[in-house]
Write an enzyme that holds these catalytic residues in place. Structure first.
Site, PDB file in Angstrom:
ATOM      1  N   ASP A 158       0.774  -1.020   0.056  1.00  0.00           N
ATOM      2  CA  ASP A 158       0.085  -0.066   0.113  1.00  0.00           C
ATOM      3  C   ASP A 158       0.858   1.450   0.088  1.00  0.00           C
ATOM      4  O   ASP A 158       2.156   1.207   0.309  1.00  0.00           O
ATOM      5  CB  ASP A 158      -0.787  -0.069   1.187  1.00  0.00           C
ATOM      6  N   CYS A 159       0.472   2.367  -0.422  1.00  0.00           N
ATOM      7  CA  CYS A 159       1.164   3.484  -0.617  1.00  0.00           C
ATOM      8  C   CYS A 159       0.827   4.386   0.494  1.00  0.00           C
ATOM      9  O   CYS A 159       1.922   4.902   1.261  1.00  0.00           O
ATOM     10  CB  CYS A 159       1.134   4.162  -1.821  1.00  0.00           C
TER      11      CYS A 159
END
Length: 239
Positions: free
Chosen positions: A12-13
């Site tokens: 995930d960013c």
């Protein structure tokens, strides 16, 4: 969990690599001040977070910039302070301005020596392109909400992720998902039988911040307070 058992890391960013709460608060706090609202930072994040998740569920094909703007409008309605189109656009356009966590570039550079790296993020391509300049690493695959037409915790990202791993010639069981959000990532990871590691960026703060409380069962193999701690253990495992 033995991190040597994995060859691909999916990330995930926002919340994991990029400090989205600090980025959003730069806009939300300025708006609250102009609107005469006396609302603490955590209360602003909490008010905003549920609206973003609902907008993503309501309009899965919308670009993330539009999601941000609409969630901001709904937050303003909830708090009794209407959000102008200028303010909505300001938040919608702010993704490239959000800072990376201080340890993200170093940790990613270390991990890239031993693992293939994939992004699986609730963002649009243009927004991530701006963020990627702050991360300083070339990812082997980038999967955005714009690419899959949906937002996590919907299954689309994970289906695309498994296909990407197949294309890379790596067995699915050697994929490990690395993320902060229990709601967006660890709940669907468990549902898909995907091993995961929790980067608990909010370990020193109470509550969920801009991320909704998890709405289903979740699990994770290991927990770290930051990405560099994870990278050090992962590097040692591959040595």
């Amino acid at each position: 969990m033995n991190l040597a058992d994995y060859d691909v890391l999916s990330f995930d960013c926002y919340g994991t690599l990029i400090d989205w709460e600090t980025g959003m608060l730069a806009v939300l706090c300025a708006w609250a001040g102009e609107s005469g609202l006396d609302v603490a930072d955590e209360a602003l994040l909490r008010a905003y977070g549920d609206h973003e998740a609902q907008v993503e569920a309501d309009t899965p094909d919308a670009l993330y910039s539009a999601v941000l703007a609409e969630a901001f409008r709904r937050t303003g309605d909830q708090l009794g302070a209407p959000v102008s189109e200028q303010w909505a656009q300001r938040l919608g356009d702010s993704v490239p301005d959000w800072p990376a966590f201080d340890d993200s570039p170093e940790a990613l550079a270390s991990l890239a020596r031993d693992y293939k790296l994939i992004i699986a993020s609730n963002v649009h391509r243009e927004g991530f392109a701006g963020s990627n300049k702050r991360l300083g690493v070339s990812f082997d695959r980038i999967i955005t909400a714009e690419d899959v037409g949906a937002y996590k915790p919907a299954p689309n990202h994970f289906e695309a992720l498994f296909e990407a791993v197949r294309e890379l010639g790596v067995p699915r069981e050697r994929l490990l998902h690395v993320a902060q959000s229990l709601f967006h990532d660890h709940v669907p990871a468990k549902r898909h039988g995907l091993s995961s590691v929790w980067i608990n960026r909010r370990s020193s703060r109470p509550g969920w911040g801009a991320t909704p409380e998890p709405a289903g069962e979740y699990s994770y193999g290991l927990e770290f307070p930051d990405l560099i701690s994870f990278a050090e253990v992962a590097r040692a495992a591959k040595s």
